[in-house]
Design an enzyme around this catalytic site. Structure first.
Site, PDB file in Angstrom:
ATOM      1  N   ARG A  61      71.589 -42.972  64.098  1.00 50.43           N
ATOM      2  CA  ARG A  61      72.071 -41.596  64.315  1.00 50.43           C
ATOM      3  C   ARG A  61      70.992 -40.577  64.636  1.00 50.43           C
ATOM      4  O   ARG A  61      71.315 -39.431  64.958  1.00 50.43           O
ATOM      5  CB  ARG A  61      72.877 -41.080  63.103  1.00 50.43           C
ATOM      6  CG  ARG A  61      74.069 -41.930  62.714  1.00 50.43           C
ATOM      7  CD  ARG A  61      75.075 -42.051  63.831  1.00 50.43           C
ATOM      8  NE  ARG A  61      76.323 -42.694  63.377  1.00 50.43           N
ATOM      9  CZ  ARG A  61      77.143 -43.337  64.192  1.00 50.43           C
ATOM     10  NH1 ARG A  61      76.856 -43.439  65.479  1.00 50.43           N
ATOM     11  NH2 ARG A  61      78.245 -43.889  63.728  1.00 50.43           N
ATOM     12  N   HIS A  72      79.279 -42.029  59.108  1.00 56.14           N
ATOM     13  CA  HIS A  72      79.968 -40.784  59.469  1.00 56.14           C
ATOM     14  C   HIS A  72      80.121 -39.939  58.212  1.00 56.14           C
ATOM     15  O   HIS A  72      80.342 -40.476  57.121  1.00 56.14           O
ATOM     16  CB  HIS A  72      81.351 -41.058  60.060  1.00 56.14           C
ATOM     17  CG  HIS A  72      81.306 -41.727  61.398  1.00 56.14           C
ATOM     18  ND1 HIS A  72      80.823 -41.112  62.527  1.00 56.14           N
ATOM     19  CD2 HIS A  72      81.664 -42.976  61.780  1.00 56.14           C
ATOM     20  CE1 HIS A  72      80.894 -41.942  63.559  1.00 56.14           C
ATOM     21  NE2 HIS A  72      81.398 -43.086  63.134  1.00 56.14           N
ATOM     22  N   HIS A 127      79.343 -54.215  74.052  1.00 53.83           N
ATOM     23  CA  HIS A 127      80.443 -53.855  73.150  1.00 53.83           C
ATOM     24  C   HIS A 127      81.695 -54.090  73.999  1.00 53.83           C
ATOM     25  O   HIS A 127      81.969 -53.327  74.909  1.00 53.83           O
ATOM     26  CB  HIS A 127      80.259 -52.381  72.770  1.00 53.83           C
ATOM     27  CG  HIS A 127      81.467 -51.664  72.252  1.00 53.83           C
ATOM     28  ND1 HIS A 127      81.451 -50.971  71.070  1.00 53.83           N
ATOM     29  CD2 HIS A 127      82.710 -51.485  72.755  1.00 53.83           C
ATOM     30  CE1 HIS A 127      82.635 -50.407  70.864  1.00 53.83           C
ATOM     31  NE2 HIS A 127      83.421 -50.701  71.877  1.00 53.83           N
ATOM     32  N   ASP A 134      76.449 -49.614  73.831  1.00 56.72           N
ATOM     33  CA  ASP A 134      77.368 -49.765  72.704  1.00 56.72           C
ATOM     34  C   ASP A 134      78.142 -48.483  72.433  1.00 56.72           C
ATOM     35  O   ASP A 134      77.581 -47.398  72.389  1.00 56.72           O
ATOM     36  CB  ASP A 134      76.596 -50.149  71.454  1.00 56.72           C
ATOM     37  CG  ASP A 134      77.533 -50.474  70.303  1.00 56.72           C
ATOM     38  OD1 ASP A 134      78.305 -51.422  70.439  1.00 56.72           O
ATOM     39  OD2 ASP A 134      77.503 -49.751  69.287  1.00 56.72           O
ATOM     40  N   HIS A 136      72.406 -54.695  64.830  1.00 57.56           N
ATOM     41  CA  HIS A 136      73.367 -53.664  65.246  1.00 57.56           C
ATOM     42  C   HIS A 136      73.471 -52.541  64.214  1.00 57.56           C
ATOM     43  O   HIS A 136      74.362 -52.523  63.376  1.00 57.56           O
ATOM     44  CB  HIS A 136      74.732 -54.329  65.442  1.00 57.56           C
ATOM     45  CG  HIS A 136      75.637 -53.576  66.358  1.00 57.56           C
ATOM     46  ND1 HIS A 136      76.250 -54.161  67.431  1.00 57.56           N
ATOM     47  CD2 HIS A 136      76.031 -52.288  66.358  1.00 57.56           C
ATOM     48  CE1 HIS A 136      76.995 -53.271  68.053  1.00 57.56           C
ATOM     49  NE2 HIS A 136      76.880 -52.120  67.418  1.00 57.56           N
ATOM     50  N   HIS A 166      79.768 -57.577  67.789  1.00 60.61           N
ATOM     51  CA  HIS A 166      80.897 -57.453  66.838  1.00 60.61           C
ATOM     52  C   HIS A 166      82.201 -58.101  67.299  1.00 60.61           C
ATOM     53  O   HIS A 166      83.219 -57.429  67.475  1.00 60.61           O
ATOM     54  CB  HIS A 166      81.139 -55.988  66.458  1.00 60.61           C
ATOM     55  CG  HIS A 166      81.090 -54.980  67.573  1.00 60.61           C
ATOM     56  ND1 HIS A 166      81.875 -55.080  68.693  1.00 60.61           N
ATOM     57  CD2 HIS A 166      80.349 -53.851  67.732  1.00 60.61           C
ATOM     58  CE1 HIS A 166      81.620 -54.054  69.488  1.00 60.61           C
ATOM     59  NE2 HIS A 166      80.695 -53.298  68.926  1.00 60.61           N
ATOM     60  N   HIS A 210      73.467 -48.235  63.706  1.00 57.86           N
ATOM     61  CA  HIS A 210      73.465 -46.889  64.287  1.00 57.86           C
ATOM     62  C   HIS A 210      72.679 -45.997  63.334  1.00 57.86           C
ATOM     63  O   HIS A 210      73.151 -45.681  62.248  1.00 57.86           O
ATOM     64  CB  HIS A 210      74.891 -46.375  64.474  1.00 57.86           C
ATOM     65  CG  HIS A 210      75.663 -47.180  65.483  1.00 57.86           C
ATOM     66  ND1 HIS A 210      75.628 -46.917  66.829  1.00 57.86           N
ATOM     67  CD2 HIS A 210      76.453 -48.275  65.340  1.00 57.86           C
ATOM     68  CE1 HIS A 210      76.378 -47.799  67.477  1.00 57.86           C
ATOM     69  NE2 HIS A 210      76.893 -48.636  66.596  1.00 57.86           N
ATOM     70  N   ASN A 266      73.187 -44.884  71.172  1.00 60.51           N
ATOM     71  CA  ASN A 266      74.151 -43.783  71.334  1.00 60.51           C
ATOM     72  C   ASN A 266      73.824 -42.599  70.430  1.00 60.51           C
ATOM     73  O   ASN A 266      74.627 -42.146  69.631  1.00 60.51           O
ATOM     74  CB  ASN A 266      75.590 -44.262  71.132  1.00 60.51           C
ATOM     75  CG  ASN A 266      75.836 -44.881  69.775  1.00 60.51           C
ATOM     76  OD1 ASN A 266      74.900 -45.309  69.106  1.00 60.51           O
ATOM     77  ND2 ASN A 266      77.087 -44.922  69.347  1.00 60.51           N
ATOM     78  N   ASP A 319      76.854 -53.549  62.329  1.00 58.27           N
ATOM     79  CA  ASP A 319      77.484 -52.418  63.019  1.00 58.27           C
ATOM     80  C   ASP A 319      77.557 -51.202  62.089  1.00 58.27           C
ATOM     81  O   ASP A 319      78.553 -50.475  62.052  1.00 58.27           O
ATOM     82  CB  ASP A 319      78.870 -52.767  63.568  1.00 58.27           C
ATOM     83  CG  ASP A 319      79.332 -51.763  64.634  1.00 58.27           C
ATOM     84  OD1 ASP A 319      78.549 -50.861  64.983  1.00 58.27           O
ATOM     85  OD2 ASP A 319      80.477 -51.896  65.102  1.00 58.27           O
TER      86      ASP A 319
END
Lengths: 308, 442
Positions: B79, B324, B194, B167, B75, B247, B77, B109, B320
Site C-alpha cells: 500500500r 483495508h 490476476h 494485479d 503476493h 490466487h 499489497h 497497485n 494476497d
C-alpha cells in the site's frame, strides 16, 4: 403471544409461527383502518423513523400511516444513497438519529445487507423496508396476508412468480414466505433474470409463460425496471411484453378464481395489460390496503405488543 | 529485535529445507548473516562453534521447533506509496515477520503505480530504512496499469523489480498481454496475471451461486477467472513467455493449469490460504471481511484447489495480503473494497492442510519457500551453506487465537478473527538479524 426478535430483516430468518402471528395480528389492525376514526393509542410516545436511502412513495407512506394510526411519532428522512456510500457516514447517520431516542428505524437502501449492518450497531429495532436485491419482508407479508384472506390458506396453492426474479427483492421474500407456508412456487422469466442456484430453495423454474401459468392459483407479477432493457437481460420491452406479459388469453390458462398480485407500480402494457390489471382477479389495490395493516402489526409486535 | 550477534546457533530443531530435500534434526550455525554450517544435533562440543575464538554466540533453543528457510510471499499489497492509511512498508514487513515471512513481493497497485524506477527506488529505500524483512517489488506490466502501453520493463528490472503484474487491474487486451509475455523474455522474469474477465465480473460482489442469490448480492461467475486462465495458457503457448497465475480459486482453473503443465507449458500458479479453507458460505451475514477477488467459491472448488496443491498443479501458496481500513470495510458490502489481510494467518492455515493429510510439512514449506524462489528465479528460500541466513523457526504445536489486538498489520480485515489456530512462527532471522515474535499477554 409476542415476537421474540429485535429486528425484522428477512423472511429467511423467520419461523412459520412468527409469520402466522404477524398475519393474525394484521387482521385485527385491518379493522382499525376501516373505522371512521382510524387511530388507536397503542404506540403513543414511541418514535418511529423512516430512514429511506432510496426513493419510495408507496412503502414509505404505508409505514408512515401505520405508525400514525398507532399514535407513534413518525419522522421521515430521505437520505441520498450517493452521499452515504462511504459506510462510516451511513453508520454515523443512523447513530445520530438513534441519539435522538428512536425506538424503531425503518430502513430502505440500494445495497443488500444495510439493514442488517445497522441492526448490528443500533439498539433501536430495525425493519428492512427493502435492501438491494436481497429482501423486502413487509411486502412479502402483505402478499401472504392478501392470499390468505382471499383463499383461506396459502398451503397447497400453486403460485407463479413472473419476471425479473434476479433483481427483485420482493420475489426473494415472497418465495421464502410462500414456501414456509406450504405453497408450491414456480418461477418464470427470461433465463438471464433467473438467479443461479434458486432451485435449491425448492422452487421450479420455467422459461415459457404458458407452461408456467397452467393451473396457477396465484400469479405474482414483478415490476420490470425499464432501464434493464438492452443490458443483456432481454432485448426490448416489446419482446418482453410479447413473451411474458399477462393478458386475457394467458390468464385463461390459470385456475378459476386466480389472484393477480403486483408490488407496484405497474407498467401497463408491459407486465400486464390494462384490462387484466383492472379486472376482477387483480388484487393490486387490495395489497396496498393490506400493507398498512401488516405494517401496523410489525410496529406493534416489535414495540413489545402481544396478540392474545 | 535484538542486536545482531556475529554468530547464531539454532539448536535441536527439525530442519526442513525442501530445496535440498532435507528433513532431519540438527543444529544450524549462522555467521555474519550467512548460513555457515548444518550439523547433526548435540555435536556442538566438537563443532565450529566451540572453535570460534571471539565474539558472542547467540544460542536459540529450537527443540520441538521446526527450522525452515524464511518464508517468501509472492503476493503482498504493501500500500505504500499512496495508501499509507491502510498499510506501510514498516507495518507490512512487521506483519510479514509475525507470520514467518522473511521476503515479500509487493504488488504495483500503489499510488503512483509502480510503473517506473522512481517508485521502485522509493519502495526499496523505505524497505531499507523502515522494513524489517526483504522486499522485492513487482513492477507494472503497463503504464499506470491501464492495460494499454507496456511499462519500461528494462528500467523496472534494473531498479530491482523481480516480476511484472497489473494485479487488481488485469490486462484485458489479449494483444497487449501477448506483447508483455514476449517482451518479458528479455529479462527472464515472470509475468504475473490476476486472472479476471472484468466484463464477466461487472459489478459482481461475491461468487455467483446459491449464496449470492440468497444474499441478493451480484455474482462474479467462476468463468470470470477460468476464461482468463485459458487465455493466458494460450498466450504462454504462443509466446513461450513465463506466466505465473495469481490466487487461483476455482476448480475449472486448476483443471486447465494441470492440463497445460502436462503439455510442458511455462506456467506456474499460486493459490491462497483462504481458498483452501473457506467457501462462499463465509459471506453469509454480509461480512465484508470475507469479500475479496477472486471471491470465495464453492466446496467443489475448494476440494479441487486442495487437490491441485497436492498434485503440484499449484506451485506456491501466497497470501494476497490486501489491507483495508475498517471504515472502508464497514460500508455496505457492495461498496466495501475487495481484499483481506493474510500474512499473519497464512502459515497456520496452511499447516492445517498438513494435519488434514493433503501434503507433508516439507511439501508445504516448499510451497512457501523453494517454489516461490524458483518462480522468481532467485537463490533464496533455501538453507544451503553460504546462503544468506533467512530462517524461520516455527512452533508447530502452539495454539493461539486470531485477535485484532495481536495483528501487526495496520489493518484488521481478516475473515479469521476469533479462529483458533495451531502453529506459529516464533522467530524469524532476516539476513542474520534475529526477530523474536511477541504477541499480547495471553
Amino acid at each position: 403471544m409476542g415476537l421474540k426478535r429485535k429486528d425484522i430483516l428477512t423472511i429467511a430468518e423467520m419461523e412459520k409461527e412468527e409469520i402466522d402471528l404477524i398475519l393474525q395480528t394484521a387482521e385485527s389492525f385491518k379493522e382499525v383502518s376501516q373505522r371512521d376514526i382510524k387511530k388507536v393509542p397503542t404506540l403513543r410516545g414511541k418514535t418511529v423513523v423512516n430512514l429511506f436511502f432510496e426513493p419510495s412513495t408507496r412503502t414509505r407512506t404505508s409505514f408512515e400511516l401505520a405508525g400514525k394510526r398507532l399514535s407513534a411519532d413518525v419522522v421521515n428522512i430521505s437520505a441520498s444513497s450517493s452521499s452515504t456510500v462511504k459506510g462510516e457516514t451511513l453508520l454515523d447517520t443512523a447513530r445520530n438519529i438513534e441519539a435522538m431516542q428512536s425506538d424503531i428505524m425503518i430502513v430502505r437502501h440500494a445495497s443488500s445487507g444495510v439493514p442488517a449492518l445497522l441492526a448490528r450497531h443500533l439498539k433501536s429495532s430495525v425493519i428492512n423496508a427493502g435492501d438491494g436485491l436481497h429482501e423486502h419482508p413487509s411486502q412479502a407479508l402483505l402478499d401472504l396476508f392478501t392470499i390468505k384472506e382471499k383463499k383461506g390458506t396459502v398451503e397447497g396453492l400453486k403460485v407463479v412468480i413472473v419476471g425479473d426474479i434476479l433483481h427483485s427483492r420482493v420475489a426473494h421474500s415472497d418465495i421464502r414466505g410462500l414456501l414456509k407456508l406450504g405453497a408450491e412456487v414456480q418461477l418464470v422469466g427470461p433465463p438471464p433474470m433467473i438467479p443461479k442456484g434458486i432451485e435449491e430453495w425448492g422452487v421450479s423454474v420455467r422459461y415459457r409463460m404458458e407452461e408456467a401459468i397452467k393451473g396457477a392459483d396465484v400469479i405474482i407479477l414483478l415490476r420490470l425496471q425499464l432501464e434493464r432493457q438492452g443490458c443483456g437481460y432481454f432485448p426490448t420491452l416489446r419482446e418482453y411484453a410479447h413473451l411474458y406479459g399477462l393478458n386475457r388469453s394467458r390468464l385463461s390458462l390459470a385456475e378459476k378464481g386466480v389472484l393477480i398480485l403486483h408490488p407496484g407500480p405497474i407498467n401497463r402494457g408491459v407486465e400486464v395489460t390494462s384490462d387484466v390489471a383492472d379486472g376482477l382477479s387483480s388484487m393490486i389495490l387490495e395489497q396496498v390496503t393490506n400493507g398498512v395493516a401488516v405494517r401496523m402489526a410489525l410496529l406493534f409486535l416489535l414495540a413489545g405488543g402481544k396478540n392474545d | 529485535m535484538t542486536e545482531r550477534p556475529t554468530r547464531i546457533l539454532i539448536q535441536g530443531g527439525r530442519i526442513i529445507d525442501p530445496a535440498h530435500g532435507k528433513d532431519a534434526l540438527g543444529d544450524l550455525l549462522i555467521e555474519d548473516g550467512i548460513i555457515r554450517e548444518i550439523m547433526p544435533p548435540d555435536e556442538k562440543e566438537g563443532s565450529a562453534v566451540s572453535e570460534a575464538s571471539n565474539g558472542e554466540t547467540h544460542h536459540i533453543n529450537a527443540r520441538g521447533m521446526v527450522v525452515v528457510p524464511g518464508l517468501i510471499d509472492l503476493h503482498t499489497h504493501m500500500r505504500e506509496p499512496g495508501f499509507e492509511y491502510k498499510e506501510t512498508v514498516a507495518t507490512a514487513t512487521a506483519s510479514a515477520a509475525a507470520g514467518g515471512f522473511t521476503t515479500v513481493c509487493c504488488m504495483p497497485n500503489t499510488n503512483p503505480v509502480n510503473d517506473n524506477q522512481s517508485v521502485t527506488e522509493l519502495i526499496l529505500e523505505k524497505a531499507k530504512t523502515q522494513g524489517i524483512v526483504h522486499v522485492l517489488p513487482i513492477g507494472a506490466i503497463t503504464k499506470g496499469s491501464r492495460g494499454e502501453e507496456l511499462a519500461e520493463m528494462g528500467e523496472l528490472v534494473s531498479a530491482g523489480c523481480v516480476a511484472v503484474s497489473d494485479d487488481g487491474l488485469p490486462v484485458m487486451n489479449s494483444e497487449v498481454m501477448r506483447r508483455a509475455m514476449e517482451y518479458a523474455k528479455i529479462f527472464d522474469i515472470p509475468v504475473i496475471d490476476h486472472c479476471e474477465d472484468l466484463n464477466l465480473t461487472a459489478d459482481g460482489v461475491i461468487f455467483e451461486g446459491a449464496v449470492s442469490t440468497s444474499l441478493g448480492l451480484k455474482g462474479i461467475p467462476a468463468a470470470s477467472e477460468t476464461v482468463m486462465v485459458a487465455r493466458d495458457i494460450a498466450l504462454a503457448e504462443l509466446t513461450g513467455g513465463r506466466v505465473h497465475l495469481a490466487h487461483i480459486s476455482t476448480a475449472g482453473s486448476v483443471r486447465l493449469i494441470r492440463e497445460a503443465k502436462r503439455r510442458g507449458l511455462p506456467i506456474t500458479a499460486e493459490t491462497c490460504p483462504h481458498y483452501l479453507v473457506l467457501t462462499d458460505e463465509r459471506v453469509m451475514g454480509f461480512d465484508a471481511n470475507a469479500k475479496m477477488k477472486p471471491p470465495l467459491a464453492t466446496s467443489q472448488d475448494l476440494e479441487e484447489v486442495r487437490t491441485g496443491l497436492t498434485d503440484g498443479t499449484l506451485d506456491a501458496i501466497a497470501t494476497d495480503h490486501a489491507p483495508h481500513a475498517s471504515e472502508e470495510k464497514n460500508r455496505a458490502i457492495d461498496h466495501a473494497p475487495f481484499g483481506i489481510i493474510g500474512l499473519e494467518t497464512a502459515l497456520s492455515l496452511s499447516m492445517s492442510l498438513v494435519d488434514g493429510g493433503f501434503l507433508t510439512l516439507s511439501e508445504l514449506i516448499g510451497k512457501m519457500t523453494e517454489q516461490p524462489a524458483r518462480i522468481l528465479g532467485k537463490k533464496i528460500g533455501r538453507l544451503g551453506i553460504g546462503d544468506i541466513a533467512d530462517v524461520t523457526i516455527i512452533d508447530p504445536n502452539v495454539e493461539w487465537q486470531v485477535s485484532e489486538s495481536d495483528i501487526k498489520s495496520k489493518s484488521k480485515n481478516s475473515p479469521f478473527l476469533g479462529w483458533n489456530m495451531k502453529g506459529r512462527a516464533r522467530t524469524v532471522i532476516v539476513a542474520g538479524k534475529v526477530i523474536e515474535n511477541k504477541w499480547g499477554e495471553s
